[in-house]
Design a protein around this motif. Structure first.
Motif, short mmCIF file in Angstrom:
data_model
loop_
_atom_site.label_atom_id
_atom_site.label_comp_id
_atom_site.label_asym_id
_atom_site.label_seq_id
_atom_site.Cartn_x
_atom_site.Cartn_y
_atom_site.Cartn_z
N THR A 28 44.54 16.64 55.34
CA THR A 28 43.30 17.43 53.87
C THR A 28 42.28 16.28 54.27
OG1 THR A 28 45.37 18.15 52.35
CG2 THR A 28 43.65 17.32 51.30
N PHE A 51 42.28 28.29 48.69
CA PHE A 51 42.67 28.50 47.50
C PHE A 51 43.75 28.17 47.25
CE2 PHE A 51 41.89 33.64 49.42
CZ PHE A 51 40.72 33.59 49.07
N GLU A 52 44.27 27.13 47.63
CA GLU A 52 45.39 26.05 47.01
C GLU A 52 44.54 24.81 46.86
OE1 GLU A 52 48.36 23.67 46.61
OE2 GLU A 52 48.40 25.74 47.43
N ASN A 86 34.58 28.60 55.42
CA ASN A 86 36.26 28.46 54.98
C ASN A 86 36.86 29.08 54.50
OD1 ASN A 86 36.72 24.75 55.28
ND2 ASN A 86 34.87 24.90 54.54
N LEU A 87 36.10 30.28 54.34
CA LEU A 87 36.93 31.10 53.89
C LEU A 87 37.53 31.88 55.43
CD1 LEU A 87 35.43 32.06 50.39
CD2 LEU A 87 37.43 31.76 51.06
N ARG A 119 43.16 26.23 43.09
CA ARG A 119 44.82 26.17 42.31
C ARG A 119 45.02 24.63 41.37
NH1 ARG A 119 46.97 30.13 46.09
NH2 ARG A 119 47.39 28.63 47.41
N TYR A 130 39.58 28.99 57.19
CA TYR A 130 40.65 28.25 56.44
C TYR A 130 40.52 28.36 54.66
CZ TYR A 130 40.18 24.23 59.67
OH TYR A 130 40.00 23.83 60.79
N ARG A 131 40.99 30.07 54.49
CA ARG A 131 41.35 30.63 53.48
C ARG A 131 42.68 29.84 52.73
NH1 ARG A 131 39.39 36.08 51.85
NH2 ARG A 131 38.95 36.25 53.88
N ASN A 132 43.26 30.06 53.46
CA ASN A 132 44.60 29.78 52.22
C ASN A 132 44.58 27.96 51.98
OD1 ASN A 132 46.27 31.91 53.05
ND2 ASN A 132 47.39 30.60 54.57
N ARG A 133 44.08 27.61 52.66
CA ARG A 133 43.22 25.78 51.88
C ARG A 133 42.45 26.16 50.95
NH1 ARG A 133 44.38 20.58 53.86
NH2 ARG A 133 45.31 21.59 56.24
#
Length: 503
Positions: free
Chosen positions: A301, A491-492, A482-483, A495, A486-489
């Motif tokens: 991260t 969105f995480e 980044n989208l 959240r 690293y789309r999932n990162r």
């Protein structure tokens, strides 16, 4: 406070401190340039860098001390802590004594290197003595306390002291310059002000820690002190080579030009460092707790976040630095400060230097000094030899190229080293980040320079408006990439921020 809370506190205080240092580092050189000229500005930066060479004798012991302190601090082993600090204090006090000898040698030899400088022999001698006072205080009784606080994730203590001292120094320097005092007097007052910080740290440590400097341990508490040497030699050469080479083989005007650009790039580096201030001790505490799963999670991260931040800041700098230099040096006509090719190479090389922070931090945290020292020697040799090779033909650009190649080598080495050691990461993770870094930098640099055509940048206000436009453009490009990568990162992260806001 737990480790994560300490990291956050260190980061916040470090950011405030670095902003103050950055502003001071911009205001004071401008005043010196306008009131004393490029040659004096070059002379001050040259003397400062020659005195900084004494840090070469640190030999990496500072990093080794921090690495050795993590475990006893976690275990609250006061005997081991005292033994480590006693050994470190004895070592650094010897460096303080060597510094005194070095200053006398510098007084005798430096005027021969820069013959016919504007201050003359006597004033140059006093300037060397004035600037050396704070350096001596740091090594004689300040640095050991700083290392202890950083290892204990209490870097915020010394950062607050540093912030206050920088503000006081700035105020007094502005007053003394405007009253017409000489540069020697200004620097002498600055050194006296800087003494406040090591004195305060001594008081704080004596009050809050039970350190017994009479303890003698059976075993050497710093068995790797010589193995940190390679790391530190490389760092010292990276910080000193360019200005020293320019002083000897070029002119003080070139040193002044280099120092103005480096001042701006260092300001970006200070912002980066504010986010990484507690990183080494954070990793060190996780390693000392044998929590490798959590370490890998945090590292991934932090690595991702730092890459985005570094590319964002340095890519913007590549666009904004020349317009800023043009405004900053208005009224200074004794040298040409607009050198676009040098600016771009310097920005890229310092960006690469910043990119290696998380990788080098975890190597130092794990105490892998011996295993990685050979690469540091190679980096130092590359930087010095290439700078000497190119400086006569390319001047400023030549020394920047030397730094760029050396720093790139060291970054790649650390990546491959971590693939097989400590966290055993796949090289594919870094390659993916690097591809995004390169694409982002190029897009920001190209579109930012195209955007420049629509702005008339003739004052600091105009520059700030342009900088806001470039930052919005850069942020949009970073988010878009980044989208894609690293789309999932992303969105995480969104959240987590939503949950944090609800709590």
């Amino acid at each position: 406070m737990n480790q994560v809370q300490k990291l956050k506190l260190n980061t916040i205080i470090s950011l405030v401190s670095k902003i103050v240092i950055m502003l001071s580092g911009i205001i004071l050189p401008r005043l010196i340039l306008v009131n004393f000229g490029s040659e004096v500005n070059g002379l001050v930066n040259s003397v400062t860098q020659f005195l900084a060479v004494i840090t070469f004798l640190d030999l990496g012991v500072g990093s080794v001390v921090q690495s050795a302190l993590y475990k006893p601090l976690v275990e609250n082993d006061s005997v081991q802590i005292s033994g480590i600090l006693k050994s470190a204090r004895n070592y650094f006090q010897k460096i303080g004594i060597i510094l005194i000898v070095y200053v006398f040698i510098l007084i005798l030899t430096y005027p021969l290197i820069v013959e016919n400088n504007i201050l003359g022999y006597v004033s140059t001698t006093y300037l060397i003595i004035s600037i050396s006072i704070s350096t001596f205080a740091q090594y004689y009784f300040g640095i050991v306390n700083e290392l202890l606080l950083n290892s204990d994730q209490k870097g915020y203590v010394q950062l607050l002291a540093e912030t206050i001292v920088v503000i006081l120094n700035l105020v007094l320097s502005v007053i003394f310059i405007n009253l017409g005092f000489s540069i020697v007097t200004v620097k002498f007052v600055s050194s006296l002000v800087i003494l406040i910080r090591p004195i305060y740290l001594t008081f704080y440590v004596n009050k809050n820690y039970q350190i017994n400097y009479e303890i003698t341990l059976d075993d050497d508490p710093l068995p790797q002190k010589w193995n940190g040497m390679g790391q530190h030699i490389a760092y010292s050469i990276q910080n000193s080579t360019d200005i020293i080479v320019l002083t000897i083989f070029s002119t003080l005007d070139s040193v002044s030009i280099y120092s103005v650009y480096k001042m701006i790039i260092n300001a970006i580096g200070l912002i980066i460092n504010s986010f990484t201030m507690g990183l080494q001790s954070f990793f060190g505490n996780l390693l000392a707790s044998d929590n490798l799963k959590k370490l890998n999670s945090y590292f991934s991260t932090i690595e991702w976040g730092l890459h985005n931040l570094i590319v964002f800041l340095y890519a913007m700098s590549a666009v904004l630095i020349i317009p800023f230099i043009q405004i900053y040096t208005q009224g200074v006509n004794d040298a040409d400060y607009v050198v676009p090719s040098f600016a771009l190479i310097l920005v890229v090389s310092k960006g690469i230097f910043s990119l290696r922070i998380p990788y080098q931090s975890i190597v130092f945290s794990a105490g892998y000094f011996k295993q990685t020292q050979a690469s540091s020697y190679i980096e130092a040799i590359l930087n010095l030899s290439l700078s000497l090779l190119f400086v006569s033909r390319l001047g400023l650009v030549g020394v920047a190229i030397g730094s760029l190649i050396a720093m790139s080598y060291r970054l790649l080495y650390l990546i491959f080293f971590l693939q097989k050691n400590i966290i055993f990461r796949s090289i594919k993770k870094f390659i993916k980040l690097l591809i995004m870094d390169i694409v982002a930098f190029l897009l920001i640099f190209i579109t930012g320079n195209l955007l420049k055509n629509y702005f008339s940048i003739e004052s600091y206000i105009h520059w700030c408006i342009f900088a806001i436009a470039v930052s919005m453009l850069s942020f949009s490009i970073i988010i878009f990439l980044n989208l894609c990568f690293y789309r999932n990162r992303v969105f995480e992260l969104i959240r987590k921020n939503i949950r944090w806001g609800q709590n």
